[in-house]
Design a protein around this motif. Structure first.
Motif, PDB file in Angstrom:
ATOM      1  N   ALA A 159       0.881  -1.172   0.000  1.00  0.00           N
ATOM      2  CA  ALA A 159       0.000   0.000   0.000  1.00  0.00           C
ATOM      3  C   ALA A 159       0.912   1.214   0.000  1.00  0.00           C
ATOM      4  N   SER A 160       0.437   2.333  -0.506  1.00  0.00           N
ATOM      5  CA  SER A 160       1.300   3.513  -0.584  1.00  0.00           C
ATOM      6  C   SER A 160       1.596   4.091   0.796  1.00  0.00           C
ATOM      7  N   THR A 161       0.692   3.873   1.763  1.00  0.00           N
ATOM      8  CA  THR A 161       0.895   4.369   3.123  1.00  0.00           C
ATOM      9  C   THR A 161       0.653   3.246   4.108  1.00  0.00           C
ATOM     10  N   MET A 162       1.545   3.117   5.059  1.00  0.00           N
ATOM     11  CA  MET A 162       1.350   2.191   6.169  1.00  0.00           C
ATOM     12  C   MET A 162       1.126   3.046   7.412  1.00  0.00           C
ATOM     13  N   THR A 163      -0.055   2.930   7.986  1.00  0.00           N
ATOM     14  CA  THR A 163      -0.384   3.672   9.200  1.00  0.00           C
ATOM     15  C   THR A 163      -0.155   2.763  10.400  1.00  0.00           C
ATOM     16  N   ILE A 164       0.463   3.322  11.429  1.00  0.00           N
ATOM     17  CA  ILE A 164       0.727   2.560  12.646  1.00  0.00           C
ATOM     18  C   ILE A 164       0.234   3.349  13.848  1.00  0.00           C
ATOM     19  N   ASP A 165      -0.614   2.715  14.634  1.00  0.00           N
ATOM     20  CA  ASP A 165      -1.046   3.285  15.904  1.00  0.00           C
ATOM     21  C   ASP A 165       0.051   2.962  16.918  1.00  0.00           C
ATOM     22  N   ILE A 166       0.789   3.975  17.308  1.00  0.00           N
ATOM     23  CA  ILE A 166       1.922   3.804  18.212  1.00  0.00           C
ATOM     24  C   ILE A 166       1.467   3.216  19.551  1.00  0.00           C
ATOM     25  N   ILE A 167       0.299   3.601  20.026  1.00  0.00           N
ATOM     26  CA  ILE A 167      -0.195   3.093  21.311  1.00  0.00           C
ATOM     27  C   ILE A 167      -0.426   1.584  21.233  1.00  0.00           C
ATOM     28  N   GLN A 168      -1.104   1.113  20.181  1.00  0.00           N
ATOM     29  CA  GLN A 168      -1.336  -0.324  20.024  1.00  0.00           C
ATOM     30  C   GLN A 168      -0.034  -1.080  19.799  1.00  0.00           C
ATOM     31  N   MET A 169       0.862  -0.524  18.984  1.00  0.00           N
ATOM     32  CA  MET A 169       2.127  -1.204  18.713  1.00  0.00           C
ATOM     33  C   MET A 169       2.960  -1.300  19.992  1.00  0.00           C
ATOM     34  N   GLN A 170       2.933  -0.246  20.811  1.00  0.00           N
ATOM     35  CA  GLN A 170       3.653  -0.286  22.090  1.00  0.00           C
ATOM     36  C   GLN A 170       3.117  -1.420  22.959  1.00  0.00           C
ATOM     37  N   ALA A 171       1.807  -1.596  22.993  1.00  0.00           N
ATOM     38  CA  ALA A 171       1.210  -2.677  23.790  1.00  0.00           C
ATOM     39  C   ALA A 171       1.645  -4.048  23.257  1.00  0.00           C
ATOM     40  N   ILE A 172       1.711  -4.193  21.957  1.00  0.00           N
ATOM     41  CA  ILE A 172       2.156  -5.457  21.349  1.00  0.00           C
ATOM     42  C   ILE A 172       3.610  -5.730  21.720  1.00  0.00           C
ATOM     43  N   LEU A 173       4.434  -4.699  21.628  1.00  0.00           N
ATOM     44  CA  LEU A 173       5.846  -4.863  21.970  1.00  0.00           C
ATOM     45  C   LEU A 173       6.026  -5.213  23.445  1.00  0.00           C
ATOM     46  N   GLU A 174       5.268  -4.572  24.300  1.00  0.00           N
ATOM     47  CA  GLU A 174       5.341  -4.883  25.736  1.00  0.00           C
ATOM     48  C   GLU A 174       4.913  -6.326  26.002  1.00  0.00           C
ATOM     49  N   ALA A 175       3.874  -6.773  25.325  1.00  0.00           N
ATOM     50  CA  ALA A 175       3.389  -8.141  25.512  1.00  0.00           C
ATOM     51  C   ALA A 175       4.392  -9.172  25.002  1.00  0.00           C
ATOM     52  N   ASN A 176       5.248  -8.759  24.084  1.00  0.00           N
ATOM     53  CA  ASN A 176       6.257  -9.646  23.491  1.00  0.00           C
ATOM     54  C   ASN A 176       7.666  -9.177  23.839  1.00  0.00           C
ATOM     55  N   LYS A 177       7.798  -8.585  25.006  1.00  0.00           N
ATOM     56  CA  LYS A 177       9.051  -7.957  25.423  1.00  0.00           C
ATOM     57  C   LYS A 177      10.275  -8.881  25.354  1.00  0.00           C
ATOM     58  N   PRO A 178      10.209 -10.112  25.837  1.00  0.00           N
ATOM     59  CA  PRO A 178      11.408 -10.963  25.753  1.00  0.00           C
ATOM     60  C   PRO A 178      11.882 -11.173  24.309  1.00  0.00           C
ATOM     61  N   LEU A 179      10.956 -11.379  23.402  1.00  0.00           N
ATOM     62  CA  LEU A 179      11.310 -11.556  21.998  1.00  0.00           C
ATOM     63  C   LEU A 179      11.904 -10.273  21.422  1.00  0.00           C
ATOM     64  N   MET A 180      11.302  -9.142  21.763  1.00  0.00           N
ATOM     65  CA  MET A 180      11.791  -7.861  21.257  1.00  0.00           C
ATOM     66  C   MET A 180      13.184  -7.557  21.790  1.00  0.00           C
ATOM     67  N   GLU A 181      13.409  -7.810  23.076  1.00  0.00           N
ATOM     68  CA  GLU A 181      14.726  -7.548  23.658  1.00  0.00           C
ATOM     69  C   GLU A 181      15.791  -8.420  23.007  1.00  0.00           C
ATOM     70  N   LYS A 182      15.459  -9.655  22.732  1.00  0.00           N
ATOM     71  CA  LYS A 182      16.406 -10.553  22.067  1.00  0.00           C
ATOM     72  C   LYS A 182      16.760  -9.998  20.691  1.00  0.00           C
ATOM     73  N   TYR A 183      15.749  -9.571  19.951  1.00  0.00           N
ATOM     74  CA  TYR A 183      15.983  -9.025  18.621  1.00  0.00           C
ATOM     75  C   TYR A 183      16.763  -7.720  18.697  1.00  0.00           C
ATOM     76  N   LEU A 184      16.360  -6.817  19.583  1.00  0.00           N
ATOM     77  CA  LEU A 184      16.991  -5.506  19.668  1.00  0.00           C
ATOM     78  C   LEU A 184      18.416  -5.567  20.198  1.00  0.00           C
ATOM     79  N   SER A 185      18.756  -6.584  20.974  1.00  0.00           N
ATOM     80  CA  SER A 185      20.077  -6.643  21.576  1.00  0.00           C
ATOM     81  C   SER A 185      21.110  -7.354  20.706  1.00  0.00           C
ATOM     82  N   ARG A 186      20.678  -8.073  19.677  1.00  0.00           N
ATOM     83  CA  ARG A 186      21.645  -8.817  18.876  1.00  0.00           C
ATOM     84  C   ARG A 186      22.399  -7.892  17.935  1.00  0.00           C
ATOM     85  N   GLN A 187      23.598  -8.267  17.605  1.00  0.00           N
ATOM     86  CA  GLN A 187      24.440  -7.497  16.685  1.00  0.00           C
ATOM     87  C   GLN A 187      24.062  -7.822  15.254  1.00  0.00           C
TER      88      GLN A 187
END
Length: 183
Positions: free
Chosen positions: A147-175
């Motif tokens: 699609a030409s535009t991808m809209t993201i609700d930051i509030i909902q995405m933050q909740a998803i990231l918090e709910a998946n925090k261990p997975l996100m931290e693993k991804y964000l911390s790797r080189q």
């Protein structure tokens, strides 16, 4: 402050699965706060690419990055092109699990496209991004989003990231490492 970057990065999106349907590519990332807001801060995907390649931020991306520390800016720049270590078979398998389907549905809702078309768009962007040069990265995902535009609700995405925090931290911390892909 690290999690506003995480939200922007859509790392949660990159944990979901897919199928391919060729069409458009996202030109604009529209960041909103809450599902009632359709107009938010628009950032050109080309500006994200320029920032990743040169470190030069333009337009609304420059405004957004002005709120971050130099360390956060550097982290964001790296994460734009950090390959997500996954193969097509793994994406497919995750999509067949209930937890993967639930996550995909949640992420589609955060993109304000909670219907089947929104889920298909995410799947398409992931698999096309996986086949891009350098593998599945945030930029490859956005550039493959149909699609030409991808809209993201930051509030909902933050909740998803918090709910998946261990997975996100693993991804964000790797080189950053090269990832081999079996097609």
């Amino acid at each position: 402050m690290r999690y506003w970057i995480s939200s922007l990065l859509l790392s949660g999106v990159l944990t979901t699965v897919g199928a391919i349907a060729p069409v458009l590519a996202a030109e604009t990332l529209n960041l909103v706060f809450g599902t009632q807001n359709q107009r938010g801060m628009e950032i050109a995907v080309a500006d994200l690419r320029t920032y990743a390649e040169t470190g030069r931020a333009n337009g609304n991306l420059q405004v957004l990055l002005s709120m971050a520390t130099p360390e956060q800016q550097a982290e964001f720049r790296q994460l734009l092109t950090l390959p997500f270590p996954v193969k097509a078979e793994q994406l497919q398998a995750l999509g067949e699990q209930q937890s993967g389907a639930d996550l995909l549905k949640s992420v589609a809702a955060a993109t304000l496209r909670p219907d089947d078309e929104g889920i298909t768009a995410l799947k398409t962007a992931m698999l096309k991004g996986l086949n891009a040069e350098g593998g599945l990265t945030l930029l490859a995902f956005l550039e493959a989003y149909p699609a030409s535009t991808m809209t993201i609700d930051i509030i909902q995405m933050q909740a998803i990231l918090e709910a998946n925090k261990p997975l996100m931290e693993k991804y964000l911390s790797r080189q950053a490492q090269p990832v081999t892909h079996n097609q």
